[in-house]
Structure formats: structure tokens, C-alpha cells
Design an enzyme around this catalytic site. Structure first.
Site, mmCIF file in Angstrom:
data_model
loop_
_atom_site.group_PDB
_atom_site.id
_atom_site.type_symbol
_atom_site.label_atom_id
_atom_site.label_comp_id
_atom_site.label_asym_id
_atom_site.label_seq_id
_atom_site.Cartn_x
_atom_site.Cartn_y
_atom_site.Cartn_z
ATOM 1 N N CYS A 83 36.158 -54.397 45.501
ATOM 2 C CA CYS A 83 37.199 -54.647 44.502
ATOM 3 C C CYS A 83 38.195 -53.488 44.439
ATOM 4 O O CYS A 83 38.916 -53.230 45.385
ATOM 5 C CB CYS A 83 36.537 -54.937 43.161
ATOM 6 S SG CYS A 83 37.634 -55.615 41.904
ATOM 7 N N TYR A 100 40.293 -55.836 46.207
ATOM 8 C CA TYR A 100 40.958 -56.805 45.350
ATOM 9 C C TYR A 100 42.421 -56.862 45.790
ATOM 10 O O TYR A 100 43.019 -55.821 46.096
ATOM 11 C CB TYR A 100 40.824 -56.404 43.871
ATOM 12 C CG TYR A 100 41.331 -57.491 42.965
ATOM 13 C CD1 TYR A 100 40.598 -58.663 42.810
ATOM 14 C CD2 TYR A 100 42.547 -57.377 42.318
ATOM 15 C CE1 TYR A 100 41.071 -59.697 42.010
ATOM 16 C CE2 TYR A 100 43.023 -58.397 41.514
ATOM 17 C CZ TYR A 100 42.283 -59.567 41.368
ATOM 18 O OH TYR A 100 42.762 -60.586 40.585
#
Length: 185
Positions: free
Chosen positions: A117, A137
Site C-alpha cells: 500500500c 497503492y
């Protein structure tokens, strides 16, 4: 079994912190979860990020997570691998010089590193991504490419390994990311 260092902090993504921590322990690995400025037995706050059809993720307060080691006592050379969870913690953890130094040690020593992420923000700040294929992400794409890495857009449940680096876009990738990370241990 491997000895894994997890660098985490307040408002880390709950799943990205707890699931790999528990999974690695269940597999028999030793995992030390640390946070700058905190000691073993103290807690950090987590956040739960969910994908609910908006332009970005939503955020809710998660669990408290108890650290099992003290950041001030860490000797990076005693660890076999590094795990960096995402959430909001990386945005301020990357400002800590010792965190950056530890990440640089693992990269230079060619030890396994996994990050998910927003965790690659730490890798970007440490200057260790040049020439690597990296997922994160999607909102992290600009800083991934600006540091000389190739951003790889993956489905949320996928991960990529480049050398000893395993990265993934978000917590739905835990099965793929952990499988690839453990293969490096």
C-alpha cells in the site's frame, strides 16, 4: 526460521499490520514490531481502509496494536528481513532518519523486504527503489516513478517480486504478498 523486523506506527492500516504479523508468527518466524518513540508493551492506533466505490479508500478507526519490541533497541544486522505496512504511518515514519537508515541497510545487504500500500513511500524516501519494479497503492505512483522505479499497476489482490523486494497495492494482496515474501525467507 527467519527473524523479521516490522516498522510500524500510529494509523498504520490495521489489516496490513496485524495479518502479516500474525501470519508470519503462525509460520514460526520471529517478528519484532517496533515504532519510533515507543517501547515494547506500548500500543499504536490503527486505521481500517476499505474500498467502497469512492474515488479513494475510506478510513475508519481500527484496533490498538501492542508493540512487542522497542525501536531504540533495534540492531538491523540481527534481522533476516524487513516488513513495512501501509496506511498513513509511512507518511511520517519516512521523516525519521533512523527508519531511513534501517531501510537502507536492508536494501544494501540484499535482505528480503516486503511492503504494501503506502509502505513503499518509506522505500522511496530511503532512495532504494531505482531500477526496481514496484507496486503500491495507486496514489503512490508519482513518487514511485520520480525515484526511478517502474510503477506496476496490479489488481488489488496481486503482488510483485523484484529481486528481494516484494510489493503489493493493498491488503487484499496478503495471500500473494506473503507467499512471495516467505519464499525469500
Amino acid at each position: 526460521m527467519a527473524k523479521v523486523l516490522m516498522i510500524t506506527g500510529d494509523f498504520v492500516e490495521d489489516y496490513e499490520n496485524m495479518v502479516p504479523f500474525q501470519a508470519l508468527l503462525a509460520m514460526g518466524h520471529d517478528v519484532d514490531a517496533v515504532c519510533p518513540g515507543k517501547k515494547s508493551g506500548e500500543s499504536i492506533a490503527t486505521s481500517i481502509h476499505d474500498f467502497e466505490g469512492f474515488q479513494t479508500y475510506t478510513e475508519k478507526r481500527g484496533h490498538n496494536f501492542e508493540l512487542n519490541a522497542s525501536f531504540a533497541d533495534i540492531i538491523a544486522e540481527e534481522y533476516d528481513a524487513l516488513y513495512l505496512p501501509g496506511g498513513r504511518a509511512p507518511e511520517y515514519l519516512r521523516l525519521n532518519a533512523k527508519v531511513i537508515e534501517i531501510i537502507q541497510y536492508f536494501a544494501t545487504a540484499d535482505k528480503p523486504i516486503a511492503s504494501v500500500c503506502h509502505g513503499p513511500q518509506l522505500l522511496s524516501a530511503a532512495g532504494v527503489l531505482e531500477g526496481k519494479k514496484v507496486s503500491a497503492y495507486p496514489a503512490c505512483q508519482p513518487e514511485i516513478t520520480m525515484c526511478g522505479a517502474e510503477y506496476v499497476e496490479l489488481p488489488m489482490d496481486s503482488a510483485i517480486t523484484d529481486g528481494k523486494l516484494v510489493t503489493a497495492p493493498a491488503w487484499p494482496a496478503h495471500p500473494a504478498m506473503l507467499k512471495q515474501f516467505v519464499a525469500l525467507l
